[in-house]
Design a protein around this motif. Structure first.
Motif, mmCIF file in Angstrom:
data_model
loop_
_atom_site.group_PDB
_atom_site.id
_atom_site.type_symbol
_atom_site.label_atom_id
_atom_site.label_comp_id
_atom_site.label_asym_id
_atom_site.label_seq_id
_atom_site.Cartn_x
_atom_site.Cartn_y
_atom_site.Cartn_z
ATOM 1 N N GLU A 260 0.835 -1.204 0.000
ATOM 2 C CA GLU A 260 0.000 0.000 0.000
ATOM 3 C C GLU A 260 0.869 1.254 0.000
ATOM 4 N N LEU A 261 1.884 1.276 0.860
ATOM 5 C CA LEU A 261 2.777 2.432 0.906
ATOM 6 C C LEU A 261 3.536 2.579 -0.408
ATOM 7 N N HIS A 262 3.923 1.473 -0.984
ATOM 8 C CA HIS A 262 4.647 1.499 -2.260
ATOM 9 C C HIS A 262 3.784 2.114 -3.369
ATOM 10 N N PHE A 263 2.508 1.697 -3.459
ATOM 11 C CA PHE A 263 1.615 2.237 -4.490
ATOM 12 C C PHE A 263 1.324 3.712 -4.248
ATOM 13 N N ARG A 264 1.153 4.109 -2.991
ATOM 14 C CA ARG A 264 0.910 5.525 -2.699
ATOM 15 C C ARG A 264 2.118 6.379 -3.089
ATOM 16 N N THR A 265 3.284 5.887 -2.805
ATOM 17 C CA THR A 265 4.497 6.635 -3.175
ATOM 18 C C THR A 265 4.591 6.783 -4.683
ATOM 19 N N ILE A 266 4.284 5.731 -5.413
ATOM 20 C CA ILE A 266 4.324 5.790 -6.878
ATOM 21 C C ILE A 266 3.306 6.809 -7.386
ATOM 22 N N ARG A 267 2.064 6.760 -6.842
ATOM 23 C CA ARG A 267 1.041 7.714 -7.273
ATOM 24 C C ARG A 267 1.457 9.145 -6.967
ATOM 25 N N ALA A 268 2.056 9.383 -5.789
ATOM 26 C CA ALA A 268 2.489 10.734 -5.432
ATOM 27 C C ALA A 268 3.574 11.223 -6.378
ATOM 28 N N ASN A 269 4.506 10.372 -6.704
ATOM 29 C CA ASN A 269 5.575 10.755 -7.627
ATOM 30 C C ASN A 269 5.040 11.005 -9.037
ATOM 31 N N ILE A 270 4.056 10.231 -9.452
ATOM 32 C CA ILE A 270 3.427 10.476 -10.755
ATOM 33 C C ILE A 270 2.747 11.835 -10.739
ATOM 34 N N GLY A 271 2.089 12.164 -9.615
ATOM 35 C CA GLY A 271 1.461 13.475 -9.484
ATOM 36 C C GLY A 271 2.477 14.601 -9.551
ATOM 37 N N ILE A 272 3.628 14.415 -8.916
ATOM 38 C CA ILE A 272 4.697 15.427 -8.962
ATOM 39 C C ILE A 272 5.169 15.614 -10.399
ATOM 40 N N LEU A 273 5.399 14.526 -11.092
ATOM 41 C CA LEU A 273 5.846 14.610 -12.479
ATOM 42 C C LEU A 273 4.798 15.287 -13.352
ATOM 43 N N GLY A 274 3.507 14.986 -13.122
ATOM 44 C CA GLY A 274 2.449 15.640 -13.884
ATOM 45 C C GLY A 274 2.408 17.129 -13.615
ATOM 46 N N ALA A 275 2.577 17.525 -12.357
ATOM 47 C CA ALA A 275 2.585 18.950 -12.000
ATOM 48 C C ALA A 275 3.774 19.638 -12.632
ATOM 49 N N MET A 276 4.923 18.988 -12.628
ATOM 50 C CA MET A 276 6.119 19.580 -13.246
ATOM 51 C C MET A 276 5.917 19.713 -14.749
ATOM 52 N N GLN A 277 5.244 18.765 -15.375
ATOM 53 C CA GLN A 277 4.990 18.829 -16.813
ATOM 54 C C GLN A 277 4.055 19.997 -17.128
ATOM 55 N N GLU A 278 3.040 20.199 -16.287
ATOM 56 C CA GLU A 278 2.118 21.318 -16.507
ATOM 57 C C GLU A 278 2.833 22.658 -16.341
ATOM 58 N N ILE A 279 3.763 22.751 -15.421
ATOM 59 C CA ILE A 279 4.499 23.997 -15.194
ATOM 60 C C ILE A 279 5.378 24.301 -16.395
ATOM 61 N N THR A 280 6.036 23.297 -16.951
ATOM 62 C CA THR A 280 6.941 23.530 -18.080
ATOM 63 C C THR A 280 6.179 23.825 -19.371
ATOM 64 N N ASP A 281 4.929 23.348 -19.478
ATOM 65 C CA ASP A 281 4.133 23.614 -20.685
ATOM 66 C C ASP A 281 3.602 24.995 -20.599
#
Length: 184
Positions: free
Chosen positions: A163-184
């Motif tokens: 559960e912790l592993h999946f949450r960490t992955i989802r959080a990191n995906i969210g960070i990457l998505g936010a960074m992608q939106e900022i750069t666009d």
């Protein structure tokens, strides 16, 4: 439990002006975590490493002693050869008067053979020392790496659940998505 896990996984951070809180920024705390892990590895691995090095040192010292004994034996052979050489030289002086040169050649052959034997023994001793030292270093490196790897795997296995592993992955995906939106 869910709130504690969410506080470690979440992207936000608590204000630190005048208050106490956890720093959840993974990039900022990673050097601290690494230094703590390295400190623990050094503290607990030092005794094992010292034992390994002491054992290797004893083996190397034994090899050196054996080489020294071989060297002493070669020196004794050299002394016997020199005594024989002196004897041959006296005989050579007698035969030289008679015109014999065979004794002179035998003397040179004896000197060359003894010198070659000493050089070979010295080279063998040096090669043995270098080989043993390199082997000791390689074994110590391998054992330290294995112990560090086992410790890291043990820490990861004891701390991560699915559960912790999946949450960490989802959080990191969210960070990457936010960074992608900022750069666009």
């Amino acid at each position: 439990m869910k709130n504690v896990i969410d506080s470690f996984v979440s992207l936000g951070h608590w204000p630190s002006a005048g208050s106490f809180g956890f720093n959840t920024d993974i990039l900022a705390t990673n050097p601290i975590n690494l230094s703590v892990v390295l400190g623990v590895l050094i503290y607990f691995g030092k005794g094992v490493l010292n034992d390994l090095l002491d054992n290797r040192k004893q083996r190397i010292l034994n090899t050196i002693r054996n080489s020294e004994e071989l060297r002493k034996g070669a020196i004794e052979q050299l002394e016997r050869a020199r005594a024989r050489l002196r004897k041959v030289e006296m005989e050579a002086d007698e035969y030289r008067m008679n015109g014999y040169s065979e004794i002179e050649r035998e003397k040179q052959n004896l000197i060359n053979a003894t010198s070659n034997s000493l050089e070979q023994l010295e080279n063998y001793k040096n090669e043995t020392l270098q080989f043993e030292q390199q082997r000791a270093i390689n074994q110590v490196r391998q054992r330290v790496f294995q112990q560090a790897l086992q410790g890291a795997l043990g820490t990861l296995n004891s701390c991560l659940n699915s559960e912790l592993h999946f949450r960490t992955i989802r959080a990191n995906i969210g960070i990457l998505g936010a960074m992608q939106e900022i750069t666009d």
